[in-house]
Enzyme design. Structure first.
Site, mmCIF file in Angstrom:
data_model
loop_
_atom_site.group_PDB
_atom_site.id
_atom_site.type_symbol
_atom_site.label_atom_id
_atom_site.label_comp_id
_atom_site.label_asym_id
_atom_site.label_seq_id
_atom_site.Cartn_x
_atom_site.Cartn_y
_atom_site.Cartn_z
ATOM 1 N N THR A 181 -2.419 11.449 9.625
ATOM 2 C CA THR A 181 -1.822 11.458 11.113
ATOM 3 C C THR A 181 -1.640 9.956 11.472
ATOM 4 O O THR A 181 -0.628 9.605 11.832
ATOM 5 C CB THR A 181 -2.884 11.971 12.245
ATOM 6 N N CYS A 213 -3.166 28.826 19.572
ATOM 7 C CA CYS A 213 -3.923 29.230 20.914
ATOM 8 C C CYS A 213 -3.974 27.940 21.905
ATOM 9 O O CYS A 213 -4.560 26.977 21.609
ATOM 10 C CB CYS A 213 -5.626 29.514 20.622
HETATM 11 C C1 LIG Z 1 -3.078 17.745 7.552
HETATM 12 C C2 LIG Z 1 -1.851 17.140 7.786
HETATM 13 C C3 LIG Z 1 -1.744 15.951 8.402
HETATM 14 C C4 LIG Z 1 -2.734 15.473 8.901
HETATM 15 O O1 LIG Z 1 -3.725 14.738 8.022
HETATM 16 P P1 LIG Z 1 -5.205 14.039 8.620
HETATM 17 O O2 LIG Z 1 -5.634 13.258 7.556
HETATM 18 O O3 LIG Z 1 -5.808 15.364 9.123
HETATM 19 O O4 LIG Z 1 -4.655 13.411 9.906
HETATM 20 C C5 LIG Z 1 -0.554 15.430 8.256
HETATM 21 N N1 LIG Z 1 0.590 16.073 7.648
HETATM 22 C C6 LIG Z 1 0.258 17.370 6.877
HETATM 23 C C7 LIG Z 1 1.532 18.134 6.328
HETATM 24 C C8 LIG Z 1 -0.810 17.952 6.917
HETATM 25 O O5 LIG Z 1 -1.094 19.236 6.211
#
Ligand SMILES: *Cc1c(COP(=O)(O)O)cnc(C)c1O
Length: 403
Positions: free
Chosen positions: A74, A328
């Protein structure tokens, strides 16, 4: 068989025991701050971080000086988009992405839109794939960044990254790829794929949560970024904050294991996935596969069960961890924006379930899940008036419901 069964490996994964083992001394013995320059605690921590950096870059074919550690994908996505847009503001104010990206790309792009950046959200076809020609056509003189994911987190489809990378290179535009779901599952190489920035995270590949990375190309071209977190100047000033040493060590180990086992593991997961798909579709009618049937990562199966609410199905399968295609929110149950982008009807989007197979799933578990899904879907359909009407030959689309 151990209960409950975990089959939600796109949400997160269990930490591999080998990863935990390697992390532990960095809590108990080598707990120094990697930025401490005056004692062995700091030196040991720094050495471990640099060794992990090598491992984390090797899996994408990069150089260890091209990695910025973050708190996860993220943050990496935020840094890539915001960092490039701010740095290249003089070159242009347009970015290109697509509608089934992860929220951390979409919401970042929407925030940038509010601050005056033009964003093109490309569509996908009914298989969930972006057309590279659409990318080409969307490019303008003002485009500074293209951001397309490698593997979709709901339907597992693999985007044509190499083609898009080539187009970006031809036009001299930076190319960011959220490769979070693909790392360790499908081969990734930033050189052959023409990627300039790449996001990934440890917890989707059997590493710990809260540690991720952003690859930032150093040459051909050298990518510059504006940081979004200021402070002590860690990570070459691109991401301040004390390094999460145990997390980084774990991320490195997770990458090392993934590189070793990927080929064999992918083949095993593909065969488990096909066993699951076949088992379910052989015993139930009106089950629809979402996403491209072949161009998808091995561990992903996304199915819609007509006349059954995904949420109700999961409620009836409490001993199995799965995800449904409904998000949800407080007041409403929103059908998945990813499935809607494919043109899946809201009804079938609400009926969808994502099976995420991973390293620790077994054939025995798959067979158990096939039986329980079949049994539960049959039970729910027996209680469904819609199903009864459909079976009796009523065309539900022609039915006019009283308000
Ligand atoms: C899980 C995910 C994220 C976010 O990753 P985090 O490390 O949880 O912030 C971003 N992009 C994709 C495609 C994901 O599957």
């Amino acid at each position: 068989m151990n209960m409950p069964i975990y089959m939600d490996n796109h949400s997160t994964t269990k930490v591999d025991p080998g990863v935990i083992e390697e992390m532990l001394p960095y809590f108990t013995v080598h707990y120094g701050n990697a930025a401490s320059r005056n004692h062995t605690f700091g030196w040991d921590a720094d050495k471990a971080v640099e060794a992990a950096r090598e491992r984390v870059t090797k899996i994408i074919g990069a150089d260890s000086r091209e990695i910025i550690f973050t708190s996860g994908a993220t943050e990496s996505n935020n840094l890539a988009l915001k960092g490039v847009v701010e740095m290249y503001v003089e070159k242009g104010n347009h970015i290109i992405t697509q509608v089934t990206e992860h929220r951390s790309v979409l919401d970042t792009a929407k925030r940038l839109e509010k601050s005056g950046i033009n964003v093109t959200f490309l569509p996908v076809d009914s298989n969930g794939l972006v057309d590279p020609d659409d990318v080409r056509k969307a490019i303008t003189d003002r485009t500074v960044l293209i951001s397309i994911m490698l593997v979709n987190n709901e339907i597992g489809v693999i985007q044509p990254i190499e083609e898009i990378g080539k187009i970006a290179k031809e036009r001299g535009i930076l190319f960011h790829c959220d490769a979070t779901q693909g790392i360790g599952k499908v081969p990734v190489d930033v050189q052959t794929m023409g990627i300039d920035l790449l996001s990934y995270t440890a917890h989707k590949l059997y590493g710990p949560k809260g540690i991720g990375a952003l690859y930032v190309r150093r040459k051909n071209p050298r990518v510059r970024l504006s940081p979004i977190i200021d402070g002590g100047g860690h990570e070459r000033g691109m991401r301040s904050g004390t390094l999460n040493v145990p997390g980084i060590v774990g991320f490195g180990k997770a990458c090392e294991i993934a590189m070793k086992v990927m080929k064999e593991e992918s083949a095993r997961l593909l065969s488990l996935r096909e066993r699951l798909r076949k088992g379910i579709t052989d015993s139930l009618e009106e089950v629809y596969l979402n996403g491209h049937p072949a161009r998808r990562m091995p561990g992903n199966l996304n199915l819609s069960f007509a006349y059954v609410e995904g949420e109700s199905l999961l409620m009836g399968l409490k001993e199995i961890a799965l995800s449904s295609g409904s998000a949800c929110t407080s007041a409403t149950l929103e059908p998945s924006y990813v499935l809607q982008a494919l043109g899946v009807s809201p009804e079938l989007a609400h009926s969808s379930v994502r099976f995420g197979l991973g390293r620790f799933n077994t054939e025995e578990e798959v067979d158990y899940v096939i039986n329980r899904v079949t049994e539960t879907v049959n039970r729910l359909r027996e209680m469904s008036p819609l199903y009864e009407m459909a079976k009796a030959g009523v065309d539900l689309k022609q039915v006019r419901w009283r308000k």
